[in-house]
Design a protein around this motif. Structure first.
Motif, PDB file in Angstrom:
ATOM      1  N   SER A 176      17.668  45.278   7.355  1.00 50.00           N
ATOM      2  CA  SER A 176      18.311  46.543   6.990  1.00 50.00           C
ATOM      3  C   SER A 176      17.362  47.448   6.224  1.00 50.00           C
ATOM      4  O   SER A 176      16.647  47.016   5.322  1.00 50.00           O
ATOM      5  CB  SER A 176      19.559  46.284   6.148  1.00 50.00           C
ATOM      6  OG  SER A 176      20.591  45.742   6.935  1.00 50.00           O
ATOM      7  N   ASP A 177      17.424  48.725   6.568  1.00 51.45           N
ATOM      8  CA  ASP A 177      16.611  49.722   5.888  1.00 51.45           C
ATOM      9  C   ASP A 177      17.349  50.320   4.695  1.00 51.45           C
ATOM     10  O   ASP A 177      16.751  51.020   3.885  1.00 51.45           O
ATOM     11  CB  ASP A 177      16.237  50.825   6.878  1.00 51.45           C
ATOM     12  CG  ASP A 177      15.157  51.738   6.347  1.00 51.45           C
ATOM     13  OD1 ASP A 177      14.150  51.229   5.830  1.00 51.45           O
ATOM     14  OD2 ASP A 177      15.321  52.968   6.438  1.00 51.45           O
ATOM     15  N   SER A 178      18.666  50.068   4.606  1.00 54.70           N
ATOM     16  CA  SER A 178      19.457  50.600   3.500  1.00 54.70           C
ATOM     17  C   SER A 178      20.731  49.793   3.356  1.00 54.70           C
ATOM     18  O   SER A 178      21.137  49.067   4.277  1.00 54.70           O
ATOM     19  CB  SER A 178      19.817  52.074   3.749  1.00 54.70           C
ATOM     20  OG  SER A 178      20.740  52.177   4.818  1.00 54.70           O
ATOM     21  N   GLY A 179      21.388  49.943   2.202  1.00 53.96           N
ATOM     22  CA  GLY A 179      22.674  49.291   1.994  1.00 53.96           C
ATOM     23  C   GLY A 179      23.724  49.787   2.966  1.00 53.96           C
ATOM     24  O   GLY A 179      24.558  49.005   3.447  1.00 53.96           O
ATOM     25  N   LEU A 180      23.689  51.082   3.272  1.00 53.49           N
ATOM     26  CA  LEU A 180      24.654  51.639   4.220  1.00 53.49           C
ATOM     27  C   LEU A 180      24.495  50.996   5.595  1.00 53.49           C
ATOM     28  O   LEU A 180      25.479  50.715   6.281  1.00 53.49           O
ATOM     29  CB  LEU A 180      24.474  53.153   4.324  1.00 53.49           C
ATOM     30  CG  LEU A 180      24.845  53.987   3.097  1.00 53.49           C
ATOM     31  CD1 LEU A 180      24.507  55.450   3.347  1.00 53.49           C
ATOM     32  CD2 LEU A 180      26.324  53.827   2.747  1.00 53.49           C
ATOM     33  N   VAL A 206      14.997  53.247  15.276  1.00 52.11           N
ATOM     34  CA  VAL A 206      16.370  53.704  15.080  1.00 52.11           C
ATOM     35  C   VAL A 206      17.093  52.649  14.252  1.00 52.11           C
ATOM     36  O   VAL A 206      16.710  51.472  14.243  1.00 52.11           O
ATOM     37  CB  VAL A 206      17.090  53.946  16.422  1.00 52.11           C
ATOM     38  CG1 VAL A 206      16.365  55.016  17.222  1.00 52.11           C
ATOM     39  CG2 VAL A 206      17.207  52.663  17.231  1.00 52.11           C
ATOM     40  N   ASP A 207      18.142  53.067  13.569  1.00 51.10           N
ATOM     41  CA  ASP A 207      18.813  52.154  12.639  1.00 51.10           C
ATOM     42  C   ASP A 207      19.529  51.020  13.353  1.00 51.10           C
ATOM     43  O   ASP A 207      19.317  49.844  13.043  1.00 51.10           O
ATOM     44  CB  ASP A 207      19.815  52.936  11.771  1.00 51.10           C
ATOM     45  CG  ASP A 207      19.120  53.911  10.833  1.00 51.10           C
ATOM     46  OD1 ASP A 207      18.013  53.588  10.367  1.00 51.10           O
ATOM     47  OD2 ASP A 207      19.677  54.995  10.575  1.00 51.10           O
ATOM     48  N   ILE A 218      21.914  56.541  10.748  1.00 56.78           N
ATOM     49  CA  ILE A 218      22.637  56.710   9.488  1.00 56.78           C
ATOM     50  C   ILE A 218      21.912  57.723   8.617  1.00 56.78           C
ATOM     51  O   ILE A 218      20.747  57.526   8.255  1.00 56.78           O
ATOM     52  CB  ILE A 218      22.765  55.358   8.755  1.00 56.78           C
ATOM     53  CG1 ILE A 218      23.559  54.372   9.622  1.00 56.78           C
ATOM     54  CG2 ILE A 218      23.439  55.546   7.395  1.00 56.78           C
ATOM     55  CD1 ILE A 218      23.524  52.947   9.123  1.00 56.78           C
ATOM     56  N   ASP A 219      22.596  58.794   8.300  1.00 53.09           N
ATOM     57  CA  ASP A 219      22.056  59.805   7.402  1.00 53.09           C
ATOM     58  C   ASP A 219      22.614  59.548   6.018  1.00 53.09           C
ATOM     59  O   ASP A 219      23.792  59.816   5.752  1.00 53.09           O
ATOM     60  CB  ASP A 219      22.445  61.213   7.878  1.00 53.09           C
ATOM     61  CG  ASP A 219      21.762  61.586   9.189  1.00 53.09           C
ATOM     62  OD1 ASP A 219      20.839  60.860   9.594  1.00 53.09           O
ATOM     63  OD2 ASP A 219      22.153  62.593   9.789  1.00 53.09           O
ATOM     64  N   GLY A 220      21.785  58.981   5.146  1.00 53.44           N
ATOM     65  CA  GLY A 220      22.232  58.598   3.808  1.00 53.44           C
ATOM     66  C   GLY A 220      22.538  59.775   2.918  1.00 53.44           C
ATOM     67  O   GLY A 220      22.486  60.946   3.323  1.00 53.44           O
ATOM     68  N   LEU A 248      24.607  58.608  18.080  1.00 52.07           N
ATOM     69  CA  LEU A 248      25.653  59.001  17.130  1.00 52.07           C
ATOM     70  C   LEU A 248      25.059  58.984  15.729  1.00 52.07           C
ATOM     71  O   LEU A 248      24.506  57.957  15.303  1.00 52.07           O
ATOM     72  CB  LEU A 248      26.837  58.035  17.196  1.00 52.07           C
ATOM     73  CG  LEU A 248      27.552  57.872  18.539  1.00 52.07           C
ATOM     74  CD1 LEU A 248      28.657  56.826  18.417  1.00 52.07           C
ATOM     75  CD2 LEU A 248      28.103  59.197  19.014  1.00 52.07           C
ATOM     76  N   ARG A 249      25.153  60.101  15.043  1.00 50.39           N
ATOM     77  CA  ARG A 249      24.688  60.167  13.652  1.00 50.39           C
ATOM     78  C   ARG A 249      25.903  60.126  12.733  1.00 50.39           C
ATOM     79  O   ARG A 249      26.845  60.906  12.907  1.00 50.39           O
ATOM     80  CB  ARG A 249      23.869  61.436  13.400  1.00 50.39           C
ATOM     81  CG  ARG A 249      22.471  61.346  13.959  1.00 50.39           C
ATOM     82  CD  ARG A 249      21.542  62.432  13.464  1.00 50.39           C
ATOM     83  NE  ARG A 249      20.191  62.143  13.927  1.00 50.39           N
ATOM     84  CZ  ARG A 249      19.299  61.409  13.266  1.00 50.39           C
ATOM     85  NH1 ARG A 249      19.622  60.929  12.061  1.00 50.39           N
ATOM     86  NH2 ARG A 249      18.104  61.186  13.758  1.00 50.39           N
ATOM     87  N   ILE A 250      25.882  59.220  11.758  1.00 45.85           N
ATOM     88  CA  ILE A 250      26.982  59.115  10.811  1.00 45.85           C
ATOM     89  C   ILE A 250      26.433  59.263   9.397  1.00 45.85           C
ATOM     90  O   ILE A 250      25.279  58.916   9.113  1.00 45.85           O
ATOM     91  CB  ILE A 250      27.753  57.788  10.962  1.00 45.85           C
ATOM     92  CG1 ILE A 250      26.811  56.568  10.853  1.00 45.85           C
ATOM     93  CG2 ILE A 250      28.490  57.756  12.291  1.00 45.85           C
ATOM     94  CD1 ILE A 250      27.535  55.241  10.959  1.00 45.85           C
TER      95      ILE A 250
END
Length: 282
Positions: A176-180, A206-207, A218-220, A248-250
């Motif tokens: 994972s690149d982030s917690g989200l 890509v995430d 994912i846009d943090g 899909l960007r969330i």
């Protein structure tokens, strides 16, 4: 060097035994306390007025910062709704000094000695596993792995005492690149679809990829604020679409506050076969 300068170099709080080893006699320390240059924190610690509150709380309780409190101090991802309470690893001689402290009792996995006010990374991870939901705990574990450059094999060899910590040690993968990102992956894991992380497509990572062709980006909270980065993102999304991918960007707000909305969108995409290669959608 004066005592106050030395304590400043230690982060604003220091153990009196360390002070003695650095040439500051007990008489010197007592004189500094009497004149108000430093203040005593229980029997063995002295601190400046500028000392971090969380460390002073730990010293006052004869404990060590752990769980989410250590995560904050070391820059790991923290759940956005985490309460500001100070989490402490404590032994049988500890005492509660504030109502908003959370005490984690028991023998440490790694005993760092009485002169340290922070728990080991392993102990903090163990406390997260019992203190937070599986989803949040895994996100914090994944963040710790990334920030601390932890070795996964070594992590799995730790003699975890709680089955929740053991399960997390077996489950985390450090991708994972982030917690989200971790939260999204955990929430999608029960869908029965292949879910991959940090996949390189069209020259960039890509995430998340669901199936073979549904890309989730994912846009943090403060993601890609520059115009140049946003332009790069748009260009990459366009290239992926030309290659048959659906992107899909969330956002942070959607994941944290409106997950049902995200779920509906992904379900609709899967129902339309957008997770499959274009040739398999007919």
């Amino acid at each position: 060097m004066h005592l106050t300068e030395w304590i400043t170099s230690r982060g604003g709080i220091a153990h009196r035994a360390d002070a003695a080893e650095h040439g500051f006699s007990p008489h010197h320390v007592r004189a500094a306390i009497r004149c108000g240059a430093v203040r005593r924190v229980r029997a063995q610690w002295v601190a400046l007025d500028s000392a971090p509150t969380d460390l002073v709380t730990a010293a006052s309780a004869s404990g060590r910062l752990s769980c989410v409190s250590l995560a904050r101090r070391r820059g790991w991802w923290v759940p956005p709704d985490a309460a500001p309470a100070v989490h402490l690893q404590v032994g049988p001689n500890a005492r509660r000094v504030r109502d908003d402290t959370v005490l984690h009792w028991g023998e440490p996995l790694v005993d760092r000695g009485s002169r340290v006010l922070t728990a080991s990374v392993e102990d903090a991870l163990a406390h997260m596993a019992t203190c937070y939901s599986r989803e949040d705990a895994r996100a914090m574990w994944e963040s710790a792995i990334r920030v601390e450059s932890l070795d996964l094999e070594a992590l799995r060899l730790v003699r975890w005492r709680d089955p929740r910590a053991r399960a997390l040690a077996d489950e985390v993968d450090g991708k994972s690149d982030s917690g989200l990102e971790t939260i999204v992956v955990v929430r999608l894991s029960g869908w029965g679809l292949p879910v991959r992380q940090q996949v390189r497509l069209a020259g960039h990572r890509v995430d998340i990829v669901i199936g073979s062709h549904l890309v989730i980006q994912i846009d943090g909270f403060a993601h890609h604020s520059s115009a140049a980065q946003r332009t790069s993102d748009v260009a990459h999304d366009a290239e992926l679409r030309l290659r048959g991918y659906t992107v899909l960007r969330i956002t942070y707000a959607q994941i944290v506050h409106r997950w049902e909305e995200v779920e509906r969108i992904i379900v609709a995409a899967v129902a339309r076969g957008l997770h499959l290669a274009p040739s398999a959608r007919r």
